[in-house]
Design a protein around this motif. Sequence first.
Motif, PDB file in Angstrom:
ATOM      1  N   VAL A 105       0.795  -1.228  -0.052  1.00 43.54           N
ATOM      2  CA  VAL A 105      -0.110   0.166  -0.014  1.00 43.54           C
ATOM      3  C   VAL A 105       0.972   1.332  -0.088  1.00 43.54           C
ATOM      4  O   VAL A 105       0.660   2.123  -0.680  1.00 43.54           O
ATOM      5  N   TRP A 106       1.930   1.316   0.659  1.00 45.27           N
ATOM      6  CA  TRP A 106       2.835   2.408   0.977  1.00 45.27           C
ATOM      7  C   TRP A 106       3.754   2.571  -0.558  1.00 45.27           C
ATOM      8  O   TRP A 106       3.796   3.852  -0.855  1.00 45.27           O
ATOM      9  N   GLN A 107       3.916   1.588  -1.025  1.00 49.75           N
ATOM     10  CA  GLN A 107       4.488   1.624  -2.310  1.00 49.75           C
ATOM     11  C   GLN A 107       3.672   2.201  -3.499  1.00 49.75           C
ATOM     12  O   GLN A 107       3.913   3.156  -4.226  1.00 49.75           O
ATOM     13  N   TYR A 108       2.265   1.731  -3.449  1.00 45.53           N
ATOM     14  CA  TYR A 108       1.296   2.228  -4.527  1.00 45.53           C
ATOM     15  C   TYR A 108       1.166   3.610  -4.311  1.00 45.53           C
ATOM     16  O   TYR A 108       1.059   4.506  -5.204  1.00 45.53           O
ATOM     17  N   ARG A 109       1.209   3.978  -2.885  1.00 50.85           N
ATOM     18  CA  ARG A 109       0.666   5.545  -2.475  1.00 50.85           C
ATOM     19  C   ARG A 109       1.914   6.375  -3.066  1.00 50.85           C
ATOM     20  O   ARG A 109       1.717   7.448  -3.485  1.00 50.85           O
ATOM     21  N   ARG A 110       3.070   5.720  -2.932  1.00 54.70           N
ATOM     22  CA  ARG A 110       4.205   6.758  -3.499  1.00 54.70           C
ATOM     23  C   ARG A 110       4.057   6.934  -5.162  1.00 54.70           C
ATOM     24  O   ARG A 110       4.515   7.905  -5.558  1.00 54.70           O
ATOM     25  N   LYS A 111       3.767   5.682  -5.604  1.00 58.69           N
ATOM     26  CA  LYS A 111       3.320   5.827  -7.114  1.00 58.69           C
ATOM     27  C   LYS A 111       2.567   6.807  -7.539  1.00 58.69           C
ATOM     28  O   LYS A 111       2.719   7.508  -8.457  1.00 58.69           O
ATOM     29  N   ILE A 112       1.365   7.036  -6.810  1.00 60.39           N
ATOM     30  CA  ILE A 112       0.255   7.887  -6.985  1.00 60.39           C
ATOM     31  C   ILE A 112       0.907   9.387  -6.697  1.00 60.39           C
ATOM     32  O   ILE A 112       0.637  10.275  -7.584  1.00 60.39           O
ATOM     33  N   LEU A 113       1.560   9.566  -5.633  1.00 57.93           N
ATOM     34  CA  LEU A 113       2.204  10.743  -5.419  1.00 57.93           C
ATOM     35  C   LEU A 113       3.052  11.328  -6.566  1.00 57.93           C
ATOM     36  O   LEU A 113       2.870  12.484  -6.830  1.00 57.93           O
ATOM     37  N   ARG A 114       3.865  10.415  -6.857  1.00 56.59           N
ATOM     38  CA  ARG A 114       4.747  11.050  -8.162  1.00 56.59           C
ATOM     39  C   ARG A 114       3.981  11.282  -9.202  1.00 56.59           C
ATOM     40  O   ARG A 114       4.218  12.421  -9.880  1.00 56.59           O
ATOM     41  N   HIS A 115       2.846  10.345  -9.357  1.00 56.48           N
ATOM     42  CA  HIS A 115       2.239  10.643 -10.870  1.00 56.48           C
ATOM     43  C   HIS A 115       1.389  12.012 -10.731  1.00 56.48           C
ATOM     44  O   HIS A 115       1.325  12.821 -11.772  1.00 56.48           O
ATOM     45  N   LEU A 116       0.866  12.193  -9.579  1.00 58.36           N
ATOM     46  CA  LEU A 116      -0.180  13.247  -9.399  1.00 58.36           C
ATOM     47  C   LEU A 116       0.970  14.768  -8.917  1.00 58.36           C
ATOM     48  O   LEU A 116       0.191  15.855  -9.322  1.00 58.36           O
ATOM     49  N   GLY A 117       2.090  14.688  -8.867  1.00 54.64           N
ATOM     50  CA  GLY A 117       2.822  15.844  -8.185  1.00 54.64           C
ATOM     51  C   GLY A 117       2.304  16.048  -7.131  1.00 54.64           C
ATOM     52  O   GLY A 117       2.102  17.545  -7.002  1.00 54.64           O
ATOM     53  N   SER A 118       1.933  15.401  -6.193  1.00 51.91           N
ATOM     54  CA  SER A 118       1.206  15.895  -4.875  1.00 51.91           C
ATOM     55  C   SER A 118       2.123  16.806  -4.203  1.00 51.91           C
ATOM     56  O   SER A 118       3.308  16.909  -4.178  1.00 51.91           O
TER      57      SER A 118
END
Length: 343
Positions: A105-118
């Motif tokens: 879950v943490w790994q997927y969260r990081r993937k989302i953060l990167r993609h969105l430029g959060s």
Amino acid sequence: MGSTANNITTEENTTQAPGEEHDDSLDDGSDGEAWVFYRERKEWADITPVPQDDGPHAVVKIAYTDPFTDVYDYLRAVVVKGELSERALYLTEDAINMNAANYTVWQYRRKILRHLGSDLEQELNFCREMIEMNPKNYQVWHHRRVIVEWLGDGSKELKLTEIIFSQDAKNYHAWEHRQWALKTFKLYDRELDYVDLLLEEDVRNNSAWNQRHFTISQTTGFTKEVIQREVEYTKAAIAKVVDNESPWSYLRGVVQHCEGSLASVGDLWEWCQKMHDEGQCSPHLLTFMLDLMEDRMERQPDLRPTLLKRCLEICESLATKYDRIRREYWRYIERNLSHRFGA
């Protein structure tokens, strides 16, 4: 189902039924609103949840709570779909609140953060909350490190670890994170002052003693002057509590950096002998005296007969009086010293 989705289970680093510790909090949201299942949320109507597949003959079937099952079924579906959206980010937050030890879950969260430029500063705040609730969880600390690396700014990490140390001064994950931040961002300027403070509060804090050695190794190194200073510092700490193993271990580590005789540094032999004569015969003192005499026997063969006799006497006192639980170990040391330095 993709392999990543199959990995989203709850057995990672937890001994508790998943969702159990957060079951009460899920009845009411953090803002006081009642928990709404994802399957009942209109904005998630386009997603078909993916149940966990334990196979036809599961050895132990875990009784997941309904909210937990709901969240992770939708998370698996999002992973399979490869969705990297704001709603998926919020979904990972719910999943982490239910099981902060789930690496996937943490790994997927990081993937989302990167993609969105959060906003990564906001993510640091979230991570700090998770660390304060799960201070001994490796995955949370690892996530924090990755976010700090992305930001290239470690200015908040020393303060964060100090907050954790105020609750548990020997938290291994926090110490590892602090050392990483110090080394990565060169933040050593006041580290010895901080270590001094910790040792004033608790001279038995072995983590602080270790940090002292780490800091000196990474900065000035153990020069002749530093060795002398650290020997005197440690002698003063030992004088407070002679039966405290931590400073004795530190002292042993310091003198190992000496190029000459160990006993000559800070008059160590005379200092040890004085404590011994005054009856402060802790196992740590006697063991350190053995180290000093062994060093002298290696450097001065003419003194071996006299020193060996003394060493064997100390081994005997350790075996029969001061450290009887390790009696056989001291018998072994007796035989080893006799074999190496005997006639």
